[in-house]
Motif scaffolding. Structure first.
Motif, PDB file in Angstrom:
ATOM      1  N   LEU A 105     -45.469 106.833   6.878  1.00  0.00           N
ATOM      2  CA  LEU A 105     -45.596 106.807   8.336  1.00  0.00           C
ATOM      3  C   LEU A 105     -45.541 105.374   8.840  1.00  0.00           C
ATOM      4  O   LEU A 105     -46.110 104.468   8.237  1.00  0.00           O
ATOM      5  N   SER A 107     -44.253 102.813  12.626  1.00  0.00           N
ATOM      6  CA  SER A 107     -44.605 102.412  13.981  1.00  0.00           C
ATOM      7  C   SER A 107     -44.534 103.573  14.973  1.00  0.00           C
ATOM      8  O   SER A 107     -45.298 103.601  15.936  1.00  0.00           O
ATOM      9  N   TYR A 108     -43.619 104.517  14.743  1.00  0.00           N
ATOM     10  CA  TYR A 108     -43.522 105.647  15.675  1.00  0.00           C
ATOM     11  C   TYR A 108     -44.844 106.403  15.736  1.00  0.00           C
ATOM     12  O   TYR A 108     -45.352 106.718  16.818  1.00  0.00           O
ATOM     13  N   SER A 109     -45.418 106.703  14.561  1.00  0.00           N
ATOM     14  CA  SER A 109     -46.702 107.410  14.523  1.00  0.00           C
ATOM     15  C   SER A 109     -47.837 106.524  15.004  1.00  0.00           C
ATOM     16  O   SER A 109     -48.749 106.988  15.691  1.00  0.00           O
ATOM     17  N   LEU A 111     -47.934 104.099  17.238  1.00  0.00           N
ATOM     18  CA  LEU A 111     -48.016 103.882  18.680  1.00  0.00           C
ATOM     19  C   LEU A 111     -48.386 105.138  19.449  1.00  0.00           C
ATOM     20  O   LEU A 111     -48.756 105.060  20.619  1.00  0.00           O
ATOM     21  N   ARG A 112     -48.298 106.278  18.809  1.00  0.00           N
ATOM     22  CA  ARG A 112     -48.643 107.543  19.475  1.00  0.00           C
ATOM     23  C   ARG A 112     -50.014 108.052  19.074  1.00  0.00           C
ATOM     24  O   ARG A 112     -50.426 109.141  19.477  1.00  0.00           O
ATOM     25  N   SER A 113     -50.734 107.269  18.296  1.00  0.00           N
ATOM     26  CA  SER A 113     -52.107 107.611  17.898  1.00  0.00           C
ATOM     27  C   SER A 113     -53.012 106.439  18.219  1.00  0.00           C
ATOM     28  O   SER A 113     -52.611 105.270  18.101  1.00  0.00           O
ATOM     29  N   ALA A 164     -45.447  96.950  14.674  1.00  0.00           N
ATOM     30  CA  ALA A 164     -45.209  97.943  15.717  1.00  0.00           C
ATOM     31  C   ALA A 164     -45.132  97.198  17.042  1.00  0.00           C
ATOM     32  O   ALA A 164     -45.939  96.292  17.297  1.00  0.00           O
ATOM     33  N   ASP A 166     -45.123  97.706  21.194  1.00  0.00           N
ATOM     34  CA  ASP A 166     -45.352  98.683  22.253  1.00  0.00           C
ATOM     35  C   ASP A 166     -44.245  98.598  23.304  1.00  0.00           C
ATOM     36  O   ASP A 166     -43.264  97.866  23.155  1.00  0.00           O
ATOM     37  N   LYS A 189     -55.015  98.885  14.038  1.00  0.00           N
ATOM     38  CA  LYS A 189     -54.091  97.935  14.662  1.00  0.00           C
ATOM     39  C   LYS A 189     -54.746  96.573  14.890  1.00  0.00           C
ATOM     40  O   LYS A 189     -55.922  96.493  15.253  1.00  0.00           O
ATOM     41  N   PRO A 202     -39.470  96.461  14.381  1.00  0.00           N
ATOM     42  CA  PRO A 202     -40.467  97.484  14.103  1.00  0.00           C
ATOM     43  C   PRO A 202     -40.329  98.025  12.679  1.00  0.00           C
ATOM     44  O   PRO A 202     -39.223  98.163  12.165  1.00  0.00           O
ATOM     45  N   ASP A 203     -41.474  98.286  12.064  1.00  0.00           N
ATOM     46  CA  ASP A 203     -41.585  98.836  10.713  1.00  0.00           C
ATOM     47  C   ASP A 203     -41.323  97.821   9.619  1.00  0.00           C
ATOM     48  O   ASP A 203     -41.424  98.151   8.442  1.00  0.00           O
TER      49      ASP A 203
END
Length: 250
Positions: A105, A107-109, A111-113, A164, A166, A189, A202-203
């Motif tokens: 998992l 950066s996508y996950s 930033l959404r958690s 990550a 934003d 973070k 990212p990542d």
């Protein structure tokens, strides 16, 4: 599915678990401490598959049937009963596990958690030395957010994680923390400031060296604390063998 087909699926699943557990692929799915249970499960499934084949072979010899003359319930009727072909779709997850290694998992996950940082029970002393002290993302974040940097003793730190960005392009150094498996992974973070690379991807995994910053931000997802790290140098590093952080629940 008939018994030989069930045995084949069990064998493939057991082989996939043994492959994942012996190559490090399992670290994409579960925490490191579960490796013995994963290997044991694979061995049990393979043993069960071999026992099923042996039992079916003996039963057919005893009744004088060939495997094609028995239905899925073990009753010989002198003619074959075709099994639903859709049953073989059960093999697709196995083939995906064997042939496709999903990335950890990222950066996508993250930033959404919301950050999962929690107040630690204790902030122990740092190892002795004069150079940058290596800390996990969880350790630095805990010392900065809840210890207000006092336990860092003014020393430079070295932290590794993935990037990550934003919506505004603000960079975070992140590590996904595990309780058990990737399904319950949550991000920790650290906001970065200071001397950052001109291009941030990212990542990408970075090892950053820097010092404590008293600045404290808030996660827009859950309002959790996000401490800052003042970066003095940063360099790309390969993805670590274990991409997840388990120190928060040890």
């Amino acid at each position: 599915m008939n018994r030989p087909s069930q045995a084949a699926v069990m064998f493939l699943l057991g082989a996939a678990l043994l492959h994942a557990g012996s190559t490090g692929l399992y670290l994409r799915y579960v925490k490191a401490g579960l490796q013995p249970l994963l290997l044991a499960s694979g061995a049990v499934l393979i043993a069960g598959a071999l026992a099923t084949v042996w039992y079916e072979h003996r039963r057919n010899r005893r009744q004088g049937h060939t495997p094609a003359e028995s239905d899925g319930h073990g009753h010989g009727h002198g003619h074959a009963h075709p099994e639903p072909r859709v049953s073989w779709l059960l093999l697709l997850p196995l083939l995906a596990l064997i042939l496709v290694a999903p990335p950890a998992l990222g950066s996508y996950s993250a930033l959404r958690s919301g950050t999962a940082l929690q107040k630690p029970y204790d902030l122990g002393p740092l190892p002795r030395g004069s150079g940058p002290v290596p800390l996990s993302v969880v350790d630095y974040a805990s010392r900065a957010a809840y210890g207000h940097g006092r336990s860092l003793d003014g020393r430079p730190v070295r932290v590794t994680g993935f990037l990550a960005l934003d919506g505004s392009g603000a960079p975070y150094l992140v590590r996904m923390a595990l309780n058990c498996c990737a399904a319950d992974a949550q991000p920790i973070k650290i906001a970065l400031t200071g001397q950052l690379p001109p291009v941030l991807r990212p990542d990408a995994w970075l090892q950053v060296t820097g010092s404590y910053s008293p600045r404290l931000g808030r996660d827009p997802v859950n309002n959790g604390p996000i401490p800052y790290l003042s970066v003095t140098s940063a360099q790309p590093v390969p993805v670590p063998h274990d991409p997840y952080d388990e120190t928060w629940n040890n």
